[in-house]
Design a protein around this motif. Structure first.
Motif, PDB file in Angstrom:
ATOM      1  N   PHE A   9       0.834  -1.199   0.000  1.00 35.29           N
ATOM      2  CA  PHE A   9       0.000   0.000   0.000  1.00 35.29           C
ATOM      3  C   PHE A   9       0.875   1.258   0.000  1.00 35.29           C
ATOM      4  O   PHE A   9       0.649   2.191  -0.777  1.00 35.29           O
ATOM      5  CB  PHE A   9      -0.932  -0.020   1.223  1.00 35.29           C
ATOM      6  N   LEU A  10       1.890   1.282   0.852  1.00 35.34           N
ATOM      7  CA  LEU A  10       2.781   2.443   0.942  1.00 35.34           C
ATOM      8  C   LEU A  10       3.580   2.628  -0.349  1.00 35.34           C
ATOM      9  O   LEU A  10       3.776   3.762  -0.813  1.00 35.34           O
ATOM     10  CB  LEU A  10       3.720   2.297   2.137  1.00 35.34           C
ATOM     11  N   ILE A  11       4.037   1.540  -0.935  1.00 39.82           N
ATOM     12  CA  ILE A  11       4.784   1.624  -2.193  1.00 39.82           C
ATOM     13  C   ILE A  11       3.886   2.189  -3.290  1.00 39.82           C
ATOM     14  O   ILE A  11       4.291   3.086  -4.045  1.00 39.82           O
ATOM     15  CB  ILE A  11       5.353   0.244  -2.576  1.00 39.82           C
ATOM     16  N   ARG A  12       2.671   1.685  -3.385  1.00 40.14           N
ATOM     17  CA  ARG A  12       1.711   2.208  -4.387  1.00 40.14           C
ATOM     18  C   ARG A  12       1.508   3.709  -4.193  1.00 40.14           C
ATOM     19  O   ARG A  12       1.487   4.476  -5.151  1.00 40.14           O
ATOM     20  CB  ARG A  12       0.377   1.485  -4.274  1.00 40.14           C
ATOM     21  N   ASN A  13       1.331   4.133  -2.945  1.00 39.48           N
ATOM     22  CA  ASN A  13       1.126   5.557  -2.676  1.00 39.48           C
ATOM     23  C   ASN A  13       2.349   6.379  -3.046  1.00 39.48           C
ATOM     24  O   ASN A  13       2.215   7.467  -3.597  1.00 39.48           O
ATOM     25  CB  ASN A  13       0.753   5.780  -1.215  1.00 39.48           C
ATOM     26  N   ALA A  14       3.532   5.883  -2.728  1.00 36.94           N
ATOM     27  CA  ALA A  14       4.754   6.617  -3.064  1.00 36.94           C
ATOM     28  C   ALA A  14       4.876   6.800  -4.578  1.00 36.94           C
ATOM     29  O   ALA A  14       5.257   7.869  -5.051  1.00 36.94           O
ATOM     30  CB  ALA A  14       5.976   5.885  -2.506  1.00 36.94           C
ATOM     31  N   LEU A  15       4.534   5.774  -5.339  1.00 35.99           N
ATOM     32  CA  LEU A  15       4.589   5.872  -6.798  1.00 35.99           C
ATOM     33  C   LEU A  15       3.516   6.829  -7.315  1.00 35.99           C
ATOM     34  O   LEU A  15       3.767   7.629  -8.227  1.00 35.99           O
ATOM     35  CB  LEU A  15       4.436   4.496  -7.435  1.00 35.99           C
ATOM     36  N   ARG A  16       2.337   6.776  -6.732  1.00 35.80           N
ATOM     37  CA  ARG A  16       1.245   7.672  -7.146  1.00 35.80           C
ATOM     38  C   ARG A  16       1.614   9.121  -6.874  1.00 35.80           C
ATOM     39  O   ARG A  16       1.459   9.985  -7.738  1.00 35.80           O
ATOM     40  CB  ARG A  16      -0.044   7.288  -6.417  1.00 35.80           C
ATOM     41  N   VAL A  17       2.132   9.408  -5.684  1.00 39.76           N
ATOM     42  CA  VAL A  17       2.500  10.775  -5.319  1.00 39.76           C
ATOM     43  C   VAL A  17       3.620  11.288  -6.236  1.00 39.76           C
ATOM     44  O   VAL A  17       3.627  12.460  -6.622  1.00 39.76           O
ATOM     45  CB  VAL A  17       2.918  10.846  -3.828  1.00 39.76           C
ATOM     46  N   ALA A  18       4.535  10.423  -6.635  1.00 36.26           N
ATOM     47  CA  ALA A  18       5.626  10.802  -7.546  1.00 36.26           C
ATOM     48  C   ALA A  18       5.161  10.829  -9.002  1.00 36.26           C
ATOM     49  O   ALA A  18       5.951  11.096  -9.894  1.00 36.26           O
ATOM     50  CB  ALA A  18       6.804   9.847  -7.383  1.00 36.26           C
ATOM     51  N   GLN A  19       3.878  10.550  -9.221  1.00 36.04           N
ATOM     52  CA  GLN A  19       3.267  10.544 -10.545  1.00 36.04           C
ATOM     53  C   GLN A  19       3.970   9.572 -11.499  1.00 36.04           C
ATOM     54  O   GLN A  19       4.221   9.882 -12.653  1.00 36.04           O
ATOM     55  CB  GLN A  19       3.206  11.954 -11.126  1.00 36.04           C
ATOM     56  N   ILE A  20       4.260   8.401 -10.970  1.00 35.20           N
ATOM     57  CA  ILE A  20       4.855   7.342 -11.779  1.00 35.20           C
ATOM     58  C   ILE A  20       3.735   6.411 -12.201  1.00 35.20           C
ATOM     59  O   ILE A  20       3.088   5.774 -11.365  1.00 35.20           O
ATOM     60  CB  ILE A  20       5.936   6.579 -10.987  1.00 35.20           C
ATOM     61  N   GLN A  21       3.482   6.366 -13.495  1.00 31.00           N
ATOM     62  CA  GLN A  21       2.469   5.470 -14.056  1.00 31.00           C
ATOM     63  C   GLN A  21       3.126   4.106 -14.216  1.00 31.00           C
ATOM     64  O   GLN A  21       4.031   3.959 -15.024  1.00 31.00           O
ATOM     65  CB  GLN A  21       1.994   5.987 -15.419  1.00 31.00           C
ATOM     66  N   ALA A  22       2.684   3.136 -13.455  1.00 31.90           N
ATOM     67  CA  ALA A  22       3.305   1.816 -13.517  1.00 31.90           C
ATOM     68  C   ALA A  22       2.272   0.737 -13.243  1.00 31.90           C
ATOM     69  O   ALA A  22       1.391   0.912 -12.406  1.00 31.90           O
ATOM     70  CB  ALA A  22       4.435   1.715 -12.496  1.00 31.90           C
ATOM     71  N   GLU A  23       2.423  -0.349 -13.951  1.00 31.70           N
ATOM     72  CA  GLU A  23       1.630  -1.534 -13.657  1.00 31.70           C
ATOM     73  C   GLU A  23       2.466  -2.370 -12.692  1.00 31.70           C
ATOM     74  O   GLU A  23       3.580  -2.775 -13.020  1.00 31.70           O
ATOM     75  CB  GLU A  23       1.357  -2.319 -14.937  1.00 31.70           C
ATOM     76  N   LEU A  24       1.932  -2.600 -11.507  1.00 35.24           N
ATOM     77  CA  LEU A  24       2.672  -3.353 -10.504  1.00 35.24           C
ATOM     78  C   LEU A  24       2.281  -4.818 -10.543  1.00 35.24           C
ATOM     79  O   LEU A  24       1.105  -5.152 -10.645  1.00 35.24           O
ATOM     80  CB  LEU A  24       2.399  -2.792  -9.107  1.00 35.24           C
ATOM     81  N   HIS A  25       3.267  -5.665 -10.446  1.00 32.78           N
ATOM     82  CA  HIS A  25       3.055  -7.100 -10.312  1.00 32.78           C
ATOM     83  C   HIS A  25       3.614  -7.473  -8.951  1.00 32.78           C
ATOM     84  O   HIS A  25       4.820  -7.428  -8.743  1.00 32.78           O
ATOM     85  CB  HIS A  25       3.777  -7.874 -11.424  1.00 32.78           C
ATOM     86  N   ILE A  26       2.736  -7.839  -8.045  1.00 28.33           N
ATOM     87  CA  ILE A  26       3.133  -8.132  -6.670  1.00 28.33           C
ATOM     88  C   ILE A  26       3.384  -9.627  -6.529  1.00 28.33           C
ATOM     89  O   ILE A  26       2.545 -10.444  -6.897  1.00 28.33           O
ATOM     90  CB  ILE A  26       2.035  -7.698  -5.680  1.00 28.33           C
ATOM     91  N   VAL A  27       4.533  -9.958  -5.991  1.00 28.59           N
ATOM     92  CA  VAL A  27       4.889 -11.345  -5.707  1.00 28.59           C
ATOM     93  C   VAL A  27       5.164 -11.408  -4.212  1.00 28.59           C
ATOM     94  O   VAL A  27       5.929 -10.607  -3.690  1.00 28.59           O
ATOM     95  CB  VAL A  27       6.129 -11.778  -6.528  1.00 28.59           C
ATOM     96  N   THR A  28       4.542 -12.368  -3.519  1.00 31.19           N
ATOM     97  CA  THR A  28       4.555 -12.354  -2.060  1.00 31.19           C
ATOM     98  C   THR A  28       5.571 -13.265  -1.394  1.00 31.19           C
ATOM     99  O   THR A  28       5.674 -13.275  -0.174  1.00 31.19           O
ATOM    100  CB  THR A  28       3.158 -12.716  -1.522  1.00 31.19           C
ATOM    101  N   ASP A  29       6.313 -14.042  -2.162  1.00 34.60           N
ATOM    102  CA  ASP A  29       7.378 -14.832  -1.542  1.00 34.60           C
ATOM    103  C   ASP A  29       8.514 -15.033  -2.538  1.00 34.60           C
ATOM    104  O   ASP A  29       8.355 -14.828  -3.742  1.00 34.60           O
ATOM    105  CB  ASP A  29       6.865 -16.152  -0.951  1.00 34.60           C
ATOM    106  N   GLY A  30       9.653 -15.417  -2.010  1.00 32.92           N
ATOM    107  CA  GLY A  30      10.849 -15.546  -2.829  1.00 32.92           C
ATOM    108  C   GLY A  30      10.764 -16.613  -3.904  1.00 32.92           C
ATOM    109  O   GLY A  30      11.293 -16.434  -5.005  1.00 32.92           O
ATOM    110  N   GLN A  31      10.109 -17.717  -3.613  1.00 38.80           N
ATOM    111  CA  GLN A  31       9.984 -18.771  -4.627  1.00 38.80           C
ATOM    112  C   GLN A  31       9.152 -18.303  -5.808  1.00 38.80           C
ATOM    113  O   GLN A  31       9.484 -18.588  -6.959  1.00 38.80           O
ATOM    114  CB  GLN A  31       9.387 -20.038  -4.012  1.00 38.80           C
ATOM    115  N   LYS A  32       8.082 -17.570  -5.542  1.00 40.61           N
ATOM    116  CA  LYS A  32       7.264 -17.025  -6.631  1.00 40.61           C
ATOM    117  C   LYS A  32       8.071 -16.020  -7.449  1.00 40.61           C
ATOM    118  O   LYS A  32       7.924 -15.934  -8.666  1.00 40.61           O
ATOM    119  CB  LYS A  32       6.003 -16.374  -6.079  1.00 40.61           C
ATOM    120  N   ALA A  33       8.900 -15.257  -6.777  1.00 36.08           N
ATOM    121  CA  ALA A  33       9.746 -14.287  -7.476  1.00 36.08           C
ATOM    122  C   ALA A  33      10.719 -15.010  -8.418  1.00 36.08           C
ATOM    123  O   ALA A  33      10.863 -14.632  -9.585  1.00 36.08           O
ATOM    124  CB  ALA A  33      10.517 -13.438  -6.468  1.00 36.08           C
ATOM    125  N   ALA A  34      11.368 -16.034  -7.916  1.00 37.95           N
ATOM    126  CA  ALA A  34      12.298 -16.801  -8.754  1.00 37.95           C
ATOM    127  C   ALA A  34      11.565 -17.423  -9.939  1.00 37.95           C
ATOM    128  O   ALA A  34      12.051 -17.393 -11.076  1.00 37.95           O
ATOM    129  CB  ALA A  34      12.987 -17.877  -7.918  1.00 37.95           C
TER     130      ALA A  34
END
Length: 130
Positions: A9-34
């Protein structure tokens, strides 16, 4: 790659406030990231992200291992990686820099300070070193 919903939530807000248009893909654990990066290497249609925001303390595979895995990716190995962590230890910073991260942001306890993350992301996306 972040396992905390409140930090996402905080990361999304920081990007919104900085006016960074980005599609975020959230991965919740290291194995999913790999797995995400393995799939990118295995598929012509899969994309590499423009930037990875990586927590050090992830379940199932820690941030160190995920960063090493990213850097070994044939397709995505050069993607900028910003570490976002609650740790402010010099040892963690030096270790992550040695493994190839492009920036390190300690998660502050104050909301206003967390918003500074957006400018760091903007800089990395522009090819600046942070």
């Amino acid at each position: 790659m972040e396992d905390s919903a409140s930090d996402v939530f905080l990361i999304r807000n920081a990007l919104r406030v900085a006016q960074i248009q980005a599609e975020l893909h959230i991965v919740t654990d290291g194995q999913k990231a790999a797995r995400f990066f393995d799939e990118a290497d295995d598929s012509d249609e899969a994309f590499c992200p423009a930037l990875v925001i990586l927590d050090i303390n992830l379940p199932k595979m820690n941030g160190d291992e995920v960063l090493k895995h990213i850097r070994k990716s044939a397709k995505c190995g050069a993607v900028p990686v910003l570490i976002v962590s609650s740790s402010d230890s010099d040892w963690d910073r030096k270790r992550m820099l040695k493994l190839g991260c492009d920036g390190y942001f300690r998660k502050p306890s104050e909301y206003e300070n967390f918003l500074k993350l957006g400018e760091l992301v903007r800089g990395l996306l522009a090819g600046e070193s942070v």
